[in-house]
Design a protein around this motif. Structure first.
Motif, PDB file in Angstrom:
ATOM      1  N   UNK A   1      11.948   6.269  26.248  1.00  0.00           N
ATOM      2  CA  UNK A   1      10.978   6.528  25.189  1.00  0.00           C
ATOM      3  C   UNK A   1      11.459   5.877  23.902  1.00  0.00           C
ATOM      4  N   UNK A   2      10.492   5.575  23.062  1.00  0.00           N
ATOM      5  CA  UNK A   2      10.794   4.966  21.781  1.00  0.00           C
ATOM      6  C   UNK A   2      10.993   6.027  20.710  1.00  0.00           C
TER       7      UNK A   2
ATOM      8  N   UNK B   1       0.812  -1.222   0.000  1.00  0.00           N
ATOM      9  CA  UNK B   1       0.000   0.000   0.000  1.00  0.00           C
ATOM     10  C   UNK B   1       0.844   1.270   0.000  1.00  0.00           C
ATOM     11  N   UNK B   2       2.157   1.096  -0.058  1.00  0.00           N
ATOM     12  CA  UNK B   2       3.104   2.216  -0.122  1.00  0.00           C
ATOM     13  C   UNK B   2       3.009   3.155   1.079  1.00  0.00           C
ATOM     14  N   UNK B   3       2.807   2.577   2.250  1.00  0.00           N
ATOM     15  CA  UNK B   3       2.814   3.340   3.494  1.00  0.00           C
ATOM     16  C   UNK B   3       4.269   3.546   3.916  1.00  0.00           C
ATOM     17  N   UNK B   4       4.523   4.631   4.625  1.00  0.00           N
ATOM     18  CA  UNK B   4       5.818   4.802   5.277  1.00  0.00           C
ATOM     19  C   UNK B   4       5.742   3.995   6.569  1.00  0.00           C
ATOM     20  N   UNK B   5       6.600   3.006   6.682  1.00  0.00           N
ATOM     21  CA  UNK B   5       6.551   2.068   7.801  1.00  0.00           C
ATOM     22  C   UNK B   5       7.721   2.353   8.741  1.00  0.00           C
ATOM     23  N   UNK B   6       7.409   2.353  10.024  1.00  0.00           N
ATOM     24  CA  UNK B   6       8.415   2.585  11.055  1.00  0.00           C
ATOM     25  C   UNK B   6       8.351   1.461  12.077  1.00  0.00           C
ATOM     26  N   UNK B   7       9.507   1.125  12.619  1.00  0.00           N
ATOM     27  CA  UNK B   7       9.587   0.147  13.701  1.00  0.00           C
ATOM     28  C   UNK B   7      10.168   0.843  14.927  1.00  0.00           C
ATOM     29  N   UNK B   8       9.712   0.452  16.111  1.00  0.00           N
ATOM     30  CA  UNK B   8      10.222   1.102  17.320  1.00  0.00           C
ATOM     31  C   UNK B   8      11.647   0.673  17.621  1.00  0.00           C
ATOM     32  N   UNK B   9      12.387   1.601  18.169  1.00  0.00           N
ATOM     33  CA  UNK B   9      13.730   1.308  18.633  1.00  0.00           C
ATOM     34  C   UNK B   9      14.006   2.137  19.877  1.00  0.00           C
TER      35      UNK B   9
END
Length: 148
Positions: free
Chosen positions: A66-67, A51-59
């Motif tokens: 805080x993440x 779907x061409x979303x900007x995807x982020x993962x927590x780090x």
């Protein structure tokens, strides 16, 4: 729940989320990599890529508890870091999003209480990262807890 039951429930939960306007209208989406018995988000990751979303993962980059959210791409380098969770390493500061910059955040839950308060694994990273929403009527980011 058995592994097969968790898998089936994960697929059903992701299908429900994919049909929701919060997902459909989101440009930036934060997901998590499941650990232990958390709901599997791999189908959501695949759909978000399509779907061409900007995807982020927590780090966890700072010791403030805080993440930060790092942009995920198919070719990004993931390494198991704190708590054994696969996390991307940012290669540029523009790949980092703060919690206020996201449209939708999918958060792992172990469960929830009768007032829909999240019960997580106890470290409080998500709670601290989104505590600004308590005193604000701001609807963004939308927070979606994923639990069985």
């Amino acid at each position: 729940m058995s592994a097969a039951e968790r898998s089936s429930a994960s697929v059903q939960a992701i299908a429900t989320l994919l049909s929701h306007p919060w997902y459909q209208n989101a440009n930036s989406l934060a997901l998590y990599y499941p650990v232990g018995s958390e709901a599997d988000t791999s189908a959501l990751l695949t759909a978000a890529i399509q779907d061409r979303k900007r995807i982020y993962l927590p780090t966890i980059l700072h010791r403030n508890g805080r993440l930060l959210f790092v942009r995920y791409r198919n070719d990004c380098d993931l390494s198991r870091r704190r708590h054994g969770i696969p996390q991307p390493r940012p290669t540029a500061s523009r790949e980092i999003a703060r919690s206020r910059q996201l449209d939708l955040v999918v958060i792992p839950l172990l469960g929830f209480d009768s007032q829909c308060h999240r019960i997580g694994s106890g470290a409080g990273y998500y709670d601290r990262s989104f505590d600004f929403r308590i005193a604000s009527a701001r609807p963004r980011p939308r927070l979606v807890g994923l639990a069985f």
